[in-house]
Design an enzyme around this catalytic site. Structure first.
Site, PDB file in Angstrom:
ATOM      1  N   LYS A 136       0.839  -1.213   0.000  1.00 17.84           N
ATOM      2  CA  LYS A 136       0.000   0.000   0.000  1.00 17.84           C
ATOM      3  C   LYS A 136       0.870   1.258   0.000  1.00 17.84           C
ATOM      4  O   LYS A 136       0.550   2.229  -0.668  1.00 17.84           O
ATOM      5  CB  LYS A 136      -0.971   0.004   1.180  1.00 17.84           C
TER       6      LYS A 136
ATOM      7  N   LYS B  60      -4.311 -10.153  -6.270  1.00 17.60           N
ATOM      8  CA  LYS B  60      -5.465 -10.472  -5.420  1.00 17.60           C
ATOM      9  C   LYS B  60      -6.685  -9.625  -5.793  1.00 17.60           C
ATOM     10  O   LYS B  60      -6.523  -8.450  -6.119  1.00 17.60           O
ATOM     11  CB  LYS B  60      -5.081 -10.182  -3.956  1.00 17.60           C
TER      12      LYS B  60
ATOM     13  N   LYS C 218     -10.799  -4.946  -2.604  1.00 16.49           N
ATOM     14  CA  LYS C 218     -11.821  -3.898  -2.741  1.00 16.49           C
ATOM     15  C   LYS C 218     -11.241  -2.507  -2.986  1.00 16.49           C
ATOM     16  O   LYS C 218     -11.910  -1.649  -3.524  1.00 16.49           O
ATOM     17  CB  LYS C 218     -12.808  -3.902  -1.570  1.00 16.49           C
TER      18      LYS C 218
HETATM   19  N1  AQP Z   1      -9.198 -11.863  -2.743  1.00 19.85           N
HETATM   20  C1  AQP Z   1      -9.415 -12.428  -1.574  1.00 19.85           C
HETATM   21  N2  AQP Z   1      -9.476 -13.769  -1.464  1.00 19.85           N
HETATM   22  C2  AQP Z   1      -9.701 -14.371  -0.265  1.00 19.85           C
HETATM   23  N3  AQP Z   1      -9.863 -13.686   0.884  1.00 19.85           N
HETATM   24  C3  AQP Z   1      -9.810 -12.336   0.821  1.00 19.85           C
HETATM   25  N4  AQP Z   1      -9.923 -11.378   1.752  1.00 19.85           N
HETATM   26  C4  AQP Z   1      -9.805 -10.171   1.173  1.00 19.85           C
HETATM   27  N5  AQP Z   1      -9.600 -10.298  -0.141  1.00 19.85           N
HETATM   28  C5  AQP Z   1      -9.591 -11.652  -0.394  1.00 19.85           C
HETATM   29  C6  AQP Z   1     -10.190 -11.637   3.161  1.00 19.85           C
HETATM   30  O1  AQP Z   1     -11.286 -10.845   3.553  1.00 19.85           O
HETATM   31  C7  AQP Z   1     -11.111 -10.482   4.920  1.00 19.85           C
HETATM   32  C8  AQP Z   1     -11.326  -9.016   5.089  1.00 19.85           C
HETATM   33  O2  AQP Z   1     -10.296  -8.314   4.486  1.00 19.85           O
HETATM   34  P1  AQP Z   1      -9.998  -6.827   4.931  1.00 19.85           P
HETATM   35  O3  AQP Z   1     -11.113  -5.969   4.578  1.00 19.85           O
HETATM   36  O4  AQP Z   1      -9.647  -6.786   6.360  1.00 19.85           O
HETATM   37  O5  AQP Z   1      -8.745  -6.395   4.147  1.00 19.85           O
HETATM   38  P2  AQP Z   1      -7.918  -7.036   3.031  1.00 19.85           P
HETATM   39  O6  AQP Z   1      -7.459  -8.383   3.380  1.00 19.85           O
HETATM   40  O7  AQP Z   1      -6.822  -6.069   2.704  1.00 19.85           O
HETATM   41  O8  AQP Z   1      -9.016  -7.115   1.893  1.00 19.85           O
HETATM   42  P3  AQP Z   1      -9.154  -6.231   0.655  1.00 19.85           P
HETATM   43  O9  AQP Z   1     -10.461  -6.514   0.014  1.00 19.85           O
HETATM   44  O10 AQP Z   1      -7.933  -6.395  -0.201  1.00 19.85           O
HETATM   45  O11 AQP Z   1      -9.213  -4.797   1.282  1.00 19.85           O
HETATM   46  P4  AQP Z   1      -8.419  -3.508   0.909  1.00 19.85           P
HETATM   47  O12 AQP Z   1      -8.542  -3.401  -0.568  1.00 19.85           O
HETATM   48  O13 AQP Z   1      -9.107  -2.437   1.642  1.00 19.85           O
HETATM   49  O14 AQP Z   1      -7.006  -3.699   1.374  1.00 19.85           O
HETATM   50  C9  AQP Z   1      -9.724 -10.945   5.343  1.00 19.85           C
HETATM   51  O15 AQP Z   1      -9.833 -12.167   6.040  1.00 19.85           O
HETATM   52  C10 AQP Z   1      -9.033 -11.141   4.028  1.00 19.85           C
HETATM   53  O16 AQP Z   1      -7.975 -12.060   4.109  1.00 19.85           O
END
Ligand code: AQP
Length: 328
Positions: free
Chosen positions: A111, A194, A197
């Site tokens: 990030k 990955k 969001k």
């Molecule tokens: N692509 C993915 N595949 C499987 N698991 C996923 N998780 C996120 N993306 C995937 C799991 O969702 C949970 C919540 O995630 P988070 O919101 O705490 O943050 P993150 O892991 O950083 O997810 P994002 O969607 O990628 O968020 P942003 O974009 O805001 O950084 C976690 O258990 C995560 O592993």
């Protein structure tokens, strides 16, 4: 009963990755222990976000939790910011994690690499400290997460070891639990990245119309190999679609390979789209009902009250252990 903790940060619209990697498992784990399933709204502030979006995303996640079958009588569902003890504990725990280890976190490196150094907030750097506080404050043993979050749970384990070595048996040791299939759903347009969001390329959003979901799957990047085979190195796009199918149907990769032997990618993608639609259509309808019911605010309020009892007790235990004066 083991305490189980997990959450999602309301940084954007939820993706199919969040559903498969997190929410779908939450409905199961609530039956396996005392589950604390929260919305990590303070974590969402670590990157710039519009106040109205943060607010809406937070309530949306709660509605998606309930739509997935989370039952407030079984699981404690709440907003992180409604339980101030998380932040107070993080202030104490930040002294037991070090800058070197925080700067090695993959999420921080990813990030912050897209930002100018002078614009990187301290909160982004210290994210794993607050996450460790989120975990230990509920004496959580089991932490179901997607693969990307395991490094942060490992750091929380290091912290617990360090803290307990210094002060005795104060904190409970957590352990990450990663599903065999679906721990990392990849972007449909770049299956080496990955699905995330905050990086909308190639995402399927839970808010997407069913037909949009179908179209996105039909136009997912594949390869020239022309056979349905699980090989994330050589065939990342097809392997990702196989993972989505397997996670939603419980079919093994071998069964999927057999089913589509001799068939083209068009047939396979149509079948993947059918699986996604079969799961998402009722889920989205249920979500709409929950939103209309106006249940969410009450669930969050009750959840915060219930969570605070345990969180405040852990905070007091830690305050006392480190010598903060006059703590009961
Ligand atoms: N692509 C993915 N595949 C499987 N698991 C996923 N998780 C996120 N993306 C995937 C799991 O969702 C949970 C919540 O995630 P988070 O919101 O705490 O943050 P993150 O892991 O950083 O997810 P994002 O969607 O990628 O968020 P942003 O974009 O805001 O950084 C976690 O258990 C995560 O592993």
């Amino acid at each position: 009963m083991d305490h189980i903790l997990s959450g999602i940060k309301p940084t954007g619209q939820l993706t199919l990755g969040n559903y498969i990697g997190a929410i779908k498992n939450f409905a199961r784990v609530q039956n396996e222990g005392e589950a604390f399933l929260f919305i990590a709204d303070l974590h969402a502030l670590t990157l710039p976000i519009e106040p109205a979006d943060l607010n809406k995303n937070s309530r949306d996640i709660a509605a998606y939790y309930l739509a997935a079958g989370l039952d407030p009588k079984k699981a404690t569902i709440f907003l992180q910011s409604d339980v101030p003890a998380h932040s107070e504990l993080a202030i104490i725990l930040q002294n037991y994690l070090y800058m070197g280890e925080l700067s090695r976190m993959t999420q921080f490196k990813d990030k912050s690499s897209k930002m100018k150094e002078e614009a990187i907030g301290l909160g982004l750097f210290a994210y794993p400290v607050l996450m460790a506080a989120d975990i230990v404050i509920y004496d959580s043993k089991r932490i179901p997460v997607g693969e990307d979050q395991t490094q942060h749970v490992e750091l929380a384990r290091d912290l617990v070891k360090r803290f307990n070595n210094r002060y005795g048996d104060v904190l409970v040791m957590p352990k990450a639990e990663v599903a065999k299939v679906g721990k990392r759903i990849m972007s449909l347009s770049d299956p080496t990245k990955k699905m995330s969001k905050s990086d909308p390329k190639g995402d399927i959003y839970l808010s997407d119309d069913i037909n949009v979901m179908r179209k996105k799957i039909m136009s997912a990047v594949t390869d020239m190999e022309a056979h349905v085979h699980y090989d994330p190195e050589k065939q990342p796009g097809i392997s990702n679609l196989m993972t989505i199918m397997s996670a939603l149907t419980d079919k093994s990769f071998e069964d999927i390979e057999k089913e589509f032997e001799g068939k083209g990618y068009g047939d396979f993608k149509r079948a993947v789209a059918d699986c996604v639609v079969a799961e998402m259509e009722p889920y989205k309808a249920h979500y709409e009902e929950i939103v209309k019911s106006g249940l969410v605010d009450k669930v969050l309020e009750d959840g915060a009250a219930k969570a605070s009892v345990i969180a405040n007790a852990t905070l007091a235990r830690v305050q006392k252990a480190v010598g903060l004066y006059n703590k009961k």
